[in-house]
Design a protein around this motif. Sequence first.
Motif, PDB file in Angstrom:
ATOM      1  N   ALA A 183       0.810  -1.078  -0.028  1.00 50.16           N
ATOM      2  CA  ALA A 183       0.026  -0.177  -0.049  1.00 50.16           C
ATOM      3  C   ALA A 183       0.962   1.277   0.012  1.00 50.16           C
ATOM      4  O   ALA A 183       1.926   1.252   0.709  1.00 50.16           O
ATOM      5  CB  ALA A 183      -0.993  -0.112   1.170  1.00 50.16           C
ATOM      6  N   GLY A 184       0.543   2.312  -0.709  1.00 51.71           N
ATOM      7  CA  GLY A 184       1.322   3.574  -0.890  1.00 51.71           C
ATOM      8  C   GLY A 184       0.814   4.716  -0.778  1.00 51.71           C
ATOM      9  O   GLY A 184       1.297   5.708  -0.690  1.00 51.71           O
ATOM     10  N   VAL A 185      -0.506   4.822  -0.446  1.00 52.35           N
ATOM     11  CA  VAL A 185      -1.249   6.066  -0.005  1.00 52.35           C
ATOM     12  C   VAL A 185      -1.923   6.162   1.278  1.00 52.35           C
ATOM     13  O   VAL A 185      -2.467   4.974   1.566  1.00 52.35           O
ATOM     14  CB  VAL A 185      -2.234   6.327  -1.216  1.00 52.35           C
ATOM     15  N   ILE A 186      -1.812   6.957   2.119  1.00 47.69           N
ATOM     16  CA  ILE A 186      -2.713   7.409   3.390  1.00 47.69           C
ATOM     17  C   ILE A 186      -3.604   8.595   3.023  1.00 47.69           C
ATOM     18  O   ILE A 186      -3.036   9.618   2.674  1.00 47.69           O
ATOM     19  CB  ILE A 186      -1.848   7.676   4.619  1.00 47.69           C
ATOM     20  N   HIS A 187      -4.989   8.446   2.996  1.00 52.19           N
ATOM     21  CA  HIS A 187      -5.895   9.653   2.734  1.00 52.19           C
ATOM     22  C   HIS A 187      -6.068  10.528   3.865  1.00 52.19           C
ATOM     23  O   HIS A 187      -5.626   9.958   5.327  1.00 52.19           O
ATOM     24  CB  HIS A 187      -7.113   8.839   2.307  1.00 52.19           C
ATOM     25  N   ALA A 188      -6.842  11.538   3.793  1.00 53.58           N
ATOM     26  CA  ALA A 188      -7.068  12.454   4.767  1.00 53.58           C
ATOM     27  C   ALA A 188      -7.850  12.115   5.888  1.00 53.58           C
ATOM     28  O   ALA A 188      -7.492  12.260   6.983  1.00 53.58           O
ATOM     29  CB  ALA A 188      -7.713  13.678   3.954  1.00 53.58           C
ATOM     30  N   GLN A 189      -8.872  11.192   5.598  1.00 53.82           N
ATOM     31  CA  GLN A 189      -9.771  10.746   6.828  1.00 53.82           C
ATOM     32  C   GLN A 189      -8.917   9.758   7.646  1.00 53.82           C
ATOM     33  O   GLN A 189      -9.043   9.850   8.905  1.00 53.82           O
ATOM     34  CB  GLN A 189     -11.010  10.033   6.115  1.00 53.82           C
ATOM     35  N   THR A 221       0.823  10.785  13.366  1.00 52.15           N
ATOM     36  CA  THR A 221       0.663  11.526  12.145  1.00 52.15           C
ATOM     37  C   THR A 221       1.875  12.276  11.819  1.00 52.15           C
ATOM     38  O   THR A 221       2.288  12.272  10.476  1.00 52.15           O
ATOM     39  CB  THR A 221      -0.585  12.486  12.283  1.00 52.15           C
ATOM     40  N   GLN A 222       2.513  12.827  12.807  1.00 46.24           N
ATOM     41  CA  GLN A 222       3.628  13.775  12.686  1.00 46.24           C
ATOM     42  C   GLN A 222       4.862  13.088  11.739  1.00 46.24           C
ATOM     43  O   GLN A 222       5.355  13.711  10.946  1.00 46.24           O
ATOM     44  CB  GLN A 222       4.093  14.682  13.863  1.00 46.24           C
ATOM     45  N   ARG A 223       5.022  11.928  12.524  1.00 43.89           N
ATOM     46  CA  ARG A 223       6.182  11.191  11.770  1.00 43.89           C
ATOM     47  C   ARG A 223       5.880  10.681  10.426  1.00 43.89           C
ATOM     48  O   ARG A 223       6.922  10.486   9.688  1.00 43.89           O
ATOM     49  CB  ARG A 223       6.429   9.883  12.876  1.00 43.89           C
ATOM     50  N   LEU A 224       4.775  10.229  10.100  1.00 51.85           N
ATOM     51  CA  LEU A 224       4.172   9.767   8.804  1.00 51.85           C
ATOM     52  C   LEU A 224       4.302  10.921   7.834  1.00 51.85           C
ATOM     53  O   LEU A 224       4.889  10.722   6.733  1.00 51.85           O
ATOM     54  CB  LEU A 224       2.830   9.347   8.932  1.00 51.85           C
ATOM     55  N   SER A 225       4.132  12.123   8.382  1.00 52.73           N
ATOM     56  CA  SER A 225       3.947  13.358   7.553  1.00 52.73           C
ATOM     57  C   SER A 225       5.566  13.478   7.073  1.00 52.73           C
ATOM     58  O   SER A 225       6.055  14.055   5.949  1.00 52.73           O
ATOM     59  CB  SER A 225       3.673  14.639   8.209  1.00 52.73           C
ATOM     60  N   ARG A 271      -7.458  18.911   7.879  1.00 57.79           N
ATOM     61  CA  ARG A 271      -6.371  19.248   8.039  1.00 57.79           C
ATOM     62  C   ARG A 271      -5.230  18.536   7.637  1.00 57.79           C
ATOM     63  O   ARG A 271      -4.048  18.868   7.443  1.00 57.79           O
ATOM     64  CB  ARG A 271      -6.026  18.988   9.617  1.00 57.79           C
ATOM     65  N   HIS A 272      -5.387  17.789   6.459  1.00 59.43           N
ATOM     66  CA  HIS A 272      -4.645  17.023   5.680  1.00 59.43           C
ATOM     67  C   HIS A 272      -5.439  17.129   4.426  1.00 59.43           C
ATOM     68  O   HIS A 272      -5.594  16.211   3.481  1.00 59.43           O
ATOM     69  CB  HIS A 272      -4.428  15.459   6.194  1.00 59.43           C
TER      70      HIS A 272
END
Length: 416
Positions: free
Chosen positions: A46-52, A63-67, A96-97
């Motif tokens: 899997a390669g994408v993480i969505h806003a929700q 979330t911060q580390r993923l970003s 917010r994303h």
Amino acid sequence: MLPDMTEILIIGAGPTGMALSIALHQANVDHVLIEKLAHGLQTSRAGVIHAQTLESLEPLGVTQRLSELSVKLEDFAIRDRNRALLKLDFCKLPSRHPYLMMLPQNLTEQVFAERISALGGTIHREVEAVAVAQDSVGARVTVVQNGQEKIISARYVVGADGMQSLVRKSTGIEFDGAAYDGSFVLADVRLDWPAGPTEVSLFFAPAGLVVVAPLPDGSYRVVATMDEAPEKPDVADIQALLDSRGPTRNKARVLGIGWSSRFRLHHRLVRAYRKDRLFLMGDAAHVHSPAGGQGMNTGIIDAVVLGQLLGDVVNGVRSEAELDLYETLRRPAAQEVLDLAGRMTDMALARNPVKRFLRNLALSVVDLSPFLKRRIALKLSGLSRAPLARLPAPSAMPGAVEASKSETGPKLKLAA
């Protein structure tokens, strides 16, 4: 060392199992997380993480580390070779994303594993569950570690153990659906890519579909249909896919492959998410086409919702009856995702010239409507399904939520 007893036993330490473990750690709930593999993923899948999903993960502290590790894209385009049929802009999402976060799954799992460790937790690896049984007072799971069998007793057991889930098979719950014809190719490649690392591109062509998406290290994720794909597609295979389906002007050139794989595609959904003390989530509960990048995202949100519920029940905040909210919320969400991914896949696989013409015409008309484009972006980002990840307050129960059964599963009704 594995304990003899625990409140909750999680089988499977992929993204869903680890997300559930983080939620339970933060709720101070005793639990055990086991995984039969010796190591986490070394490939990206899997390669994408969505806003929700990112919004749901914020309370878990990841979330911060993923970003920091990811690349963020605002543009998604559906193209027929050189022609853009539909272009979506994610920068205007009410979140917010407001973007598509591109991050290989192995890095997502690394971030989750680091968070578990920081919370004082352990992933018990090379531990395989081989039998699951339950009665009115608890569940018992037989595991094998270092060739030795052991029984772990738990109040609840959660199957995050994939499409071939032992937990699901132990429940006897039907896994309705079927497999698509043919196979899919998945690869991370180095490309001379004319479009550059600015958008996720889905190409339609008579030969099939191909998706090209930038990754943080400068490589690209390529996903494509292929009738009889080799087990490990090579540079020539990927080049042929891009030549026959990608742009004909300024063609792409494959420079190398980081890894590649072949997989069969299914679209399936369980009839129930729970049987007494056994729960299902992620691929154990739903599998579908990779179109739209929804699979891992849906499973992670399953885990966040179930983690909140189990934490509240174990801590005495909710009654055990409220565990039914998990299916009430998450099964309709999975049904929506299956429908969305199925429609995108069916459109992409259209071979008939008339159907392809009508598809392209319809998408071109949609591209002229900001309203319709926003609706599609909300569906792809998961934000349109946000209510199906939101628990009512415990004080609102009973009476605030009713589950009505239908052939497509329970649907949430919020009382006035």
